[in-house]
Scaffold this active site. Structure first.
Site, PDB file in Angstrom:
ATOM      1  N   ARG A   1      -7.335 -40.698  64.177  1.00 32.51           N
ATOM      2  CA  ARG A   1      -7.708 -39.290  64.351  1.00 32.51           C
ATOM      3  C   ARG A   1      -8.114 -39.071  65.801  1.00 32.51           C
ATOM      4  NH1 ARG A   1     -12.974 -36.897  61.298  1.00 32.51           N
ATOM      5  NH2 ARG A   1     -13.945 -38.457  62.634  1.00 32.51           N
TER       6      ARG A   1
ATOM      7  N   MET B   1     -15.459 -12.364  45.908  1.00 34.75           N
ATOM      8  CA  MET B   1     -15.967 -12.534  47.274  1.00 34.75           C
ATOM      9  C   MET B   1     -17.494 -12.543  47.317  1.00 34.75           C
ATOM     10  SD  MET B   1     -15.436 -10.176  50.662  1.00 34.75           S
ATOM     11  CE  MET B   1     -13.655 -10.250  50.616  1.00 34.75           C
TER      12      MET B   1
ATOM     13  N   TYR C   1     -11.102 -10.883  37.985  1.00 35.91           N
ATOM     14  CA  TYR C   1      -9.767 -10.739  38.574  1.00 35.91           C
ATOM     15  C   TYR C   1      -8.745 -11.615  37.851  1.00 35.91           C
ATOM     16  CZ  TYR C   1     -11.588  -8.402  42.784  1.00 35.91           C
ATOM     17  OH  TYR C   1     -12.160  -7.529  43.665  1.00 35.91           O
TER      18      TYR C   1
ATOM     19  N   LYS D   1     -23.676 -32.260  63.836  1.00 37.97           N
ATOM     20  CA  LYS D   1     -22.550 -31.360  64.133  1.00 37.97           C
ATOM     21  C   LYS D   1     -22.451 -30.265  63.061  1.00 37.97           C
ATOM     22  CE  LYS D   1     -19.467 -34.647  61.809  1.00 37.97           C
ATOM     23  NZ  LYS D   1     -18.534 -35.793  62.017  1.00 37.97           N
TER      24      LYS D   1
END
Ligand SMILES: *Cc1c(COP(=O)(O)O)cnc(C)c1O
Length: 373
Positions: free
Chosen positions: A144, A314, A266, A46
């Site tokens: 779940r 990023m 940052y 998956k």
């Protein structure tokens, strides 16, 4: 030259190179298969083969001998079916999240998680005028997905069901399998025993990767490893028996010096306490290096740790490379973010997450290199 490798220019232009060792995935599958003896070993592919590329991973597993595959979504199953016409493919999210016709047309077997899904799949079978295969998932404590024990009991005595649906697997999922001493494992196993008695002659499956290492009592007829195939440690706090599968090499964009007292990045979260050389690499959180790795994780260059300093951006990340002689690292050099010694679990621990999340977050703009295909 390895014919499967992308052209050299793609590598030179890429901000990072992700190498996936398909032979290691195959060896990991064989190790698990040998460990479970009589039980069959499936492969869970998956989420794009845990981020490594379902189109490469699924055929590699099949070539190693894997015949049973699990995916989460029907469309993932459609992709595996196109690659592997003979495989048995189970869709964990069942037939409510997807069109029964898509499942049936591609020979996918839904894992039915609620009585309503059984009704829907049986109705489709009657419309098609043929019996359709299905797995049933019973919830033994994960809470779940899956039906209750009582609902599974009721289905077991439903005399109409077998005319429409061929239940070929009963399964459940463990909540705490990576903690070997957790008492909940035995509780779930006892609940699963009850399910299994109600479905005699039907294959049973309980164990994921970690569940395999709880011992033969947890193996039943079929085991469903995912993460361990891709090198994630299956047992918390124990040595990892799996081979490493991924290497992630990031390109250095720039090397520069900062003076004592200067901050980097940052938010000015990191301050140099002495003159420091900083290398900026072309990988950031958009590429799957978690922002939570800021000032916590390390990259590596020829065995030397290069701490991440300041915030992960990023597209780029800053490393303290002062430990290296100035001529050893320059713009264009490659450093390792993941390698055989410092794998997904180590980066996960430094970033406050798990190896699974590191793998499935791996970026889309790496040059990808498949080894041992
Ligand atoms: C994802 C998943 C697996 C595989 O789990 P790993 O921990 O990756 O081995 C097995 N069974 C179910 C139901 C799953 O959702």
């Amino acid at each position: 030259m390895d014919a499967s490798a992308p052209p050299a220019t793609a590598h030179r232009d890429a901000g990072a190179i992700l190498s996936v060792d398909l032979a290691a995935i195959q060896a990991n599958w064989r190790l698990l298969r040998d460990r479970v003896g009589r039980a069959e070993c499936a492969g869970v592919v998956k989420a794009d083969g845990y981020g490594l590329g379902i189109a490469q991973v699924a055929p590699a597993l099949a070539a190693a001998g894997c015949r049973v595959f699990f995916v989460a979504h029907a469309l993932e199953g459609v992709r595996v079916r196109a690659l592997l016409p003979q495989a048995e493919i189970f869709v964990l999210h069942g037939c409510m999240a997807s069109d029964p016709e898509v499942l049936e047309a591609h020979g996918l077997t839904p894992v039915l998680n609620a009585p309503g899904e059984v009704v829907a799949w049986a109705a489709h079978a009657r419309r098609m005028g043929r019996r359709l295969r299905a797995a049933l998932q019973v919830d033994t404590g994960m809470a779940r997905m899956g039906m209750t024990l009582a609902q599974a009991d009721a289905l077991a005595t439903d005399t109409g069901l077998p005319h429409a649906v061929d239940v070929c697997l009963v399964m459940s999922h463990l909540a705490c399998a990576e903690e070997q001493d957790h008492s909940f494992n035995a509780q779930q196993r006892e609940a699963f025993e009850r399910v299994r008695r109600r479905w005699p002659g039907v294959r049973a499956s309980l164990a994921n990767s970690s569940g395999i290492f709880l011992g033969p009592d947890y193996h039943y007829d079929l085991v469903r490893p995912g993460a361990a195939l891709y090198g994630v440690a299956p047992v918390a706090g124990a040595p990892n028996p799996m081979l490493p599968v991924v290497r992630l090499q990031a390109r250095v964009i720039q090397v520069h010096g900062v003076a004592a007292g200067q901050t980097v990045g940052y938010g000015r979260t990191w301050t140099a306490t002495q003159p420091t050389r900083i290398a900026t690499i072309s990988v950031g959180y958009a590429d799957g290096l978690p922002r939570s790795a800021s000032s916590r994780a390390c990259a590596w260059f020829e065995g030397v740790p290069l701490p991440v300093v300041g915030r992960v951006s990023m597209d780029s990340t800053t490393l303290d490379v002062s430990q290296l002689a100035p001529d050893r690292l320059h713009a264009g050099s490659l450093v390792d973010l993941l390698d055989a010694q410092h794998g997904v679990d180590a980066l996960a621990a430094e970033s406050g997450t798990i190896g699974y999340e590191i793998l499935t977050s791996l970026g889309r703009r790496y040059a990808r290199n498949y080894l041992g295909a």
